[in-house]
Design a protein around this motif. Sequence first.
Motif, PDB file in Angstrom:
ATOM      1  N   THR A  86     -28.942 -37.998 -29.935  1.00 24.83           N
ATOM      2  CA  THR A  86     -30.315 -37.748 -30.307  1.00 24.83           C
ATOM      3  C   THR A  86     -30.374 -36.313 -30.830  1.00 24.83           C
ATOM      4  OG1 THR A  86     -30.629 -37.599 -27.970  1.00 24.83           O
ATOM      5  CG2 THR A  86     -31.510 -39.500 -29.006  1.00 24.83           C
ATOM      6  N   ALA A  87     -29.392 -35.492 -30.512  1.00 25.27           N
ATOM      7  CA  ALA A  87     -29.177 -34.117 -31.041  1.00 25.27           C
ATOM      8  C   ALA A  87     -30.404 -33.280 -30.913  1.00 25.27           C
ATOM      9  CB  ALA A  87     -28.751 -34.125 -32.499  1.00 25.27           C
ATOM     10  N   LEU A  88     -31.368 -33.856 -30.452  1.00 21.77           N
ATOM     11  CA  LEU A  88     -32.711 -33.479 -30.684  1.00 21.77           C
ATOM     12  C   LEU A  88     -33.346 -33.301 -29.405  1.00 21.77           C
ATOM     13  CD1 LEU A  88     -33.122 -36.862 -32.022  1.00 21.77           C
ATOM     14  CD2 LEU A  88     -32.816 -34.988 -33.534  1.00 21.77           C
ATOM     15  N   PHE A  89     -32.541 -33.032 -28.427  1.00 24.51           N
ATOM     16  CA  PHE A  89     -33.234 -32.747 -27.203  1.00 24.51           C
ATOM     17  C   PHE A  89     -34.119 -31.556 -27.499  1.00 24.51           C
ATOM     18  CE2 PHE A  89     -32.355 -36.252 -24.748  1.00 24.51           C
ATOM     19  CZ  PHE A  89     -31.066 -36.650 -24.888  1.00 24.51           C
ATOM     20  N   ASP A  90     -33.872 -30.845 -28.606  1.00 27.20           N
ATOM     21  CA  ASP A  90     -34.815 -29.795 -29.011  1.00 27.20           C
ATOM     22  C   ASP A  90     -36.082 -30.378 -29.629  1.00 27.20           C
ATOM     23  OD1 ASP A  90     -32.839 -30.518 -30.955  1.00 27.20           O
ATOM     24  OD2 ASP A  90     -33.646 -29.001 -32.294  1.00 27.20           O
ATOM     25  N   ASN A  91     -35.987 -31.567 -30.236  1.00 28.29           N
ATOM     26  CA  ASN A  91     -37.214 -32.168 -30.757  1.00 28.29           C
ATOM     27  C   ASN A  91     -37.276 -33.655 -30.434  1.00 28.29           C
ATOM     28  OD1 ASN A  91     -39.644 -32.587 -31.964  1.00 28.29           O
ATOM     29  ND2 ASN A  91     -39.130 -31.489 -33.844  1.00 28.29           N
ATOM     30  N   LEU A  92     -37.239 -33.916 -29.151  1.00 29.25           N
ATOM     31  CA  LEU A  92     -37.234 -35.297 -28.689  1.00 29.25           C
ATOM     32  C   LEU A  92     -38.538 -36.010 -29.048  1.00 29.25           C
ATOM     33  CD1 LEU A  92     -35.652 -37.419 -27.181  1.00 29.25           C
ATOM     34  CD2 LEU A  92     -36.618 -36.577 -25.039  1.00 29.25           C
ATOM     35  N   ALA A  93     -39.648 -35.267 -29.020  1.00 27.13           N
ATOM     36  CA  ALA A  93     -40.951 -35.881 -29.305  1.00 27.13           C
ATOM     37  C   ALA A  93     -40.957 -36.484 -30.716  1.00 27.13           C
ATOM     38  CB  ALA A  93     -42.069 -34.852 -29.156  1.00 27.13           C
ATOM     39  N   LEU A  94     -40.378 -35.750 -31.674  1.00 23.61           N
ATOM     40  CA  LEU A  94     -40.329 -36.246 -33.053  1.00 23.61           C
ATOM     41  C   LEU A  94     -39.463 -37.506 -33.139  1.00 23.61           C
ATOM     42  CD1 LEU A  94     -40.951 -36.029 -36.047  1.00 23.61           C
ATOM     43  CD2 LEU A  94     -39.126 -34.324 -36.257  1.00 23.61           C
ATOM     44  N   ALA A  95     -38.290 -37.465 -32.485  1.00 25.41           N
ATOM     45  CA  ALA A  95     -37.407 -38.636 -32.491  1.00 25.41           C
ATOM     46  C   ALA A  95     -38.114 -39.838 -31.864  1.00 25.41           C
ATOM     47  CB  ALA A  95     -36.116 -38.328 -31.740  1.00 25.41           C
ATOM     48  N   GLN A  96     -38.840 -39.593 -30.785  1.00 23.75           N
ATOM     49  CA  GLN A  96     -39.545 -40.688 -30.109  1.00 23.75           C
ATOM     50  C   GLN A  96     -40.631 -41.279 -31.001  1.00 23.75           C
ATOM     51  OE1 GLN A  96     -40.359 -38.452 -26.545  1.00 23.75           O
ATOM     52  NE2 GLN A  96     -38.951 -39.680 -25.311  1.00 23.75           N
ATOM     53  N   SER A  97     -41.316 -40.424 -31.741  1.00 25.01           N
ATOM     54  CA  SER A  97     -42.382 -40.938 -32.590  1.00 25.01           C
ATOM     55  C   SER A  97     -41.805 -41.719 -33.779  1.00 25.01           C
ATOM     56  CB  SER A  97     -43.311 -39.785 -33.008  1.00 25.01           C
ATOM     57  OG  SER A  97     -43.357 -39.650 -34.390  1.00 25.01           O
TER      58      SER A  97
END
Length: 275
Positions: free
Chosen positions: A149-160
């Motif tokens: 998800t690499a994006l634990f910095d922007n998990l909210a965006l990935a989730q949306s």
Amino acid sequence: AKNSGRNRFAWFDLSMERELQARNDLEVGLRHAIPRAEIVPYFEQQIDLTTGRLSGFEVLARWDHPTRGLVAPDAFIPIAEETGMIADLSLSIMRQAFVAAKDWDAALSLSVNISPWQLKDAWLAQKIIKVLTETGFPASRLEIEITETALFDNLALAQSTVGSLKNQGIRLALDDFGTGYSSLAHLRALPFDQIKIDKSFIMSMGENSESAAIVTAITRLGDSLSLPITAEGIENASIEERLRALGCAKGQGYLYGRPTSIMNTRRLLAERRLL
Ligand code: C2E
Ligand code: CA
Ligand code: CA
Ligand code: CA
């Protein structure tokens, strides 16, 4: 000694320079390759292990290079990611794959790989849905594979983004499970529909008891989370049999065939009356 040391450095610089040059050539070439549609989808069979029937294909990028021949994705996907070309490349692959596959048997699904970089694009879901609409390929036949998800910095965006895709009926698979890029924490972060066991475990489970134990543990995890498991990298029938006994839902690997072009895939489907 001093001299040979310097020579060694001179040689080192030269080989680094050649490497940079080769990379640079690929980068320049890649810019033209995407609009010229030299980046093409190849298709790898996915088999339903309980029925033995073809359930769909994983879409894998190939560069049909004018002078180098067929280039594997490991040689150009990282460059596409670093230069931001991955977004266009990915949508181009999807467009070609959807156009080809929309007339195939309606039970056949497509799994496409999405780079973690793409999950940082707030418009990703809209872009994919647009390609589906324009090509007429049904969302319900599409699965998206992600690793980090690499994006634990922007998990909210990935989730949306993932939420928008799932609202359309697109499924989500966690790829390369068991490797450092794809861990247990991911399972809680996003609503996956499928876990894919990394091929390194499958390919070594015949002679390595640790690998076999890990594969067994992942299939049990899938059971308790009610998540079907796909095994990739199945190269022989005895491994296939063990995976079936473990309750693996799907399999893919060289046992069933190498990834191949649209034309060869059509031929294969025609033989099986799936066109
Ligand atoms: P992946 O998604 O894990 O894909 C599986 C890779 O394993 C593919 O390599 C496939 O050809 C290979 N493989 C399948 N069965 C077997 C087997 O039985 N034995 C062995 N030895 N190998 C097997 P490929 O096509 O070279 O792709 C490498 C990676 O490049 C993919 O790994 C994926 O991470 C990436 N990739 C490919 N296409 C795309 C794409 O369109 N977008 C993105 N973002 N990444 C892509
Ligand atoms: Ca994959
Ligand atoms: Ca994989
Ligand atoms: Ca991989």
